[in-house]
Write an enzyme that holds these catalytic residues in place. Sequence first.
Site, mmCIF file in Angstrom:
data_model
loop_
_atom_site.group_PDB
_atom_site.id
_atom_site.type_symbol
_atom_site.label_atom_id
_atom_site.label_comp_id
_atom_site.label_asym_id
_atom_site.label_seq_id
_atom_site.Cartn_x
_atom_site.Cartn_y
_atom_site.Cartn_z
ATOM 1 C CE LYS A 200 31.070 17.656 -3.115
ATOM 2 N NZ LYS A 200 29.953 18.507 -3.577
ATOM 3 C CB THR A 201 28.903 15.970 3.492
ATOM 4 O OG1 THR A 201 29.824 16.898 2.935
ATOM 5 C CG2 THR A 201 29.212 15.771 4.953
ATOM 6 C CB THR B 268 33.686 21.995 -5.869
ATOM 7 O OG1 THR B 268 34.838 22.650 -5.345
ATOM 8 C CG2 THR B 268 32.657 21.848 -4.763
ATOM 9 N NE ARG C 158 24.586 22.507 2.014
ATOM 10 C CZ ARG C 158 25.805 22.172 1.644
ATOM 11 N NH1 ARG C 158 26.392 22.859 0.679
ATOM 12 N NH2 ARG C 158 26.414 21.174 2.201
ATOM 13 C CG ASP D 9 33.933 18.794 2.143
ATOM 14 O OD1 ASP D 9 33.875 18.519 0.933
ATOM 15 O OD2 ASP D 9 32.992 19.291 2.784
HETATM 16 N N1 ATP Z 1 20.166 12.506 -2.353
HETATM 17 C C1 ATP Z 1 19.633 13.274 -1.403
HETATM 18 N N2 ATP Z 1 18.384 13.019 -0.948
HETATM 19 C C2 ATP Z 1 17.837 13.815 -0.011
HETATM 20 N N3 ATP Z 1 18.453 14.876 0.542
HETATM 21 C C3 ATP Z 1 19.694 15.164 0.135
HETATM 22 C C4 ATP Z 1 20.346 14.371 -0.843
HETATM 23 N N4 ATP Z 1 21.577 14.882 -1.053
HETATM 24 C C5 ATP Z 1 21.692 15.934 -0.251
HETATM 25 N N5 ATP Z 1 20.564 16.119 0.473
HETATM 26 C C6 ATP Z 1 20.309 17.218 1.414
HETATM 27 O O1 ATP Z 1 21.133 18.309 1.045
HETATM 28 C C7 ATP Z 1 21.989 18.694 2.114
HETATM 29 C C8 ATP Z 1 23.364 18.984 1.555
HETATM 30 O O2 ATP Z 1 24.023 17.803 1.196
HETATM 31 P P1 ATP Z 1 25.580 17.571 1.497
HETATM 32 O O3 ATP Z 1 26.010 18.327 2.712
HETATM 33 O O4 ATP Z 1 25.811 16.124 1.497
HETATM 34 O O5 ATP Z 1 26.206 18.249 0.215
HETATM 35 P P2 ATP Z 1 27.734 18.276 -0.267
HETATM 36 O O6 ATP Z 1 27.762 17.710 -1.644
HETATM 37 O O7 ATP Z 1 28.601 17.657 0.752
HETATM 38 O O8 ATP Z 1 28.030 19.826 -0.367
HETATM 39 P P3 ATP Z 1 29.432 20.621 -0.158
HETATM 40 O O9 ATP Z 1 30.214 20.436 -1.407
HETATM 41 O O10 ATP Z 1 28.972 22.040 0.000
HETATM 42 O O11 ATP Z 1 30.081 20.079 1.058
HETATM 43 C C9 ATP Z 1 21.943 17.546 3.102
HETATM 44 O O12 ATP Z 1 22.000 18.003 4.425
HETATM 45 C C10 ATP Z 1 20.623 16.845 2.833
HETATM 46 O O13 ATP Z 1 19.629 17.360 3.677
HETATM 47 MG MG MG Z 2 29.884 18.642 2.090
#
Ligand code: ATP
Ligand code: MG
Length: 346
Positions: A77-78, A171, A230, A122
Amino acid sequence: MSDDLFSFSSKDTPIVSGHPTTPDEEESFFSLRPESFADYVGQKETVETLQIAIEAAKKRDEPIEHVLFHGPPGLGKTTLAHIIAKEMGGELTITSGPALEKGGDLVGLLTNLQQGDILFIDEIHRIPKAVEEFLYPAMEDFSIDIVFDKGVHARSHRFRLNRFILIGATTRIGLLSAPLRDRFGMFRTLDFYDTDDLQRIARRSAALLNTPLTPEGARALAMRSRGTPRILNRLLKRVRDYAEVRADGVLTDEVVERALALEGVDCLGLTNLDRAFLKTIIDYYRGGPVGIEAIAATLQEETDTLVDVVEPYLLKIGFLIRTSSGRKVSQDACRHLGYAVQGKLF
Ligand SMILES: Nc1ncnc2c1ncn2[C@@H]1O[C@H](COP(=O)(O)OP(=O)(O)OP(=O)(O)O)[C@@H](O)[C@H]1O
Ligand SMILES: [Mg+2]
């Protein structure tokens, strides 16, 4: 019941919890974070929806509508918020629901945004009610109403804001109020990644880390990553350490298996906490149904951790079933954990 059931908690296994444990850790993953849609693996429909919205908005020379992302931790998401900001050419400001304690905190952020800038909130479901009310006019009319004085002298003044883009991530969509949810023009749920996508991410991350990874090694890692990029990146780093110290540096399937067994990660990617969660339901509650609060109390874990981090994947692979009277464990889960399943056990 096995003795080791209570000898660990999610705090002992930060490697596999979906959340970054420290800002530094998140920082160190920054280089693995895809910076463009071309590098962002999977979530095809979400990516396409966003690309269309961005292209259309650029043609009209205006910002895209507000976007809400929903999904378990670590699914990207981030990362999408970063990519959108880059594509739109706006500055990205990142905050989170719990960090916005007072209306003033949000007003400060909003008034600093320029046309086309992005505010990423977030855990938007954890925003206090009083702060949320400032968001409504900000999202809808790009203005905020500030009340000066109290009682009979109260005066309200409307401030105009620049046209910004709000990106919310949550989430727990169920905890978001309807008025807030309805003010987002786009709403996308991110789903767990399949093994093909995870293998692609493994190959990309291994290449960035200069680590040799065999196709079988990539598959073994993908299968143990709980559908979550992640987690995959974290496990990859642990396996890399293991391969450099205990093997010849190459990440084969055998090296992945050996390294992750040491971390308590099994062939389906379940962790000590996942197994403890399922075993608690089986050993203490005859397989369920049982309420989440009771499980949390028995495990001495936070309910939020169980709901946000543990349950989504167990539900996804059919090991856990949610019924109106509580959580139940499936027969597949019992088999995986080595319990004898005779006829209709539950
Ligand atoms: N589609 C993708 N392709 C490649 N790598 C990805 C992808 N999505 C996420 N990642 C990897 O996973 C890591 C975590 O992703 P991210 O921080 O965007 O998750 P999030 O959904 O924001 O989690 P949270 O809810 O914990 O904040 C990123 O730093 C990246 O390296
Ligand atoms: Mg995030």
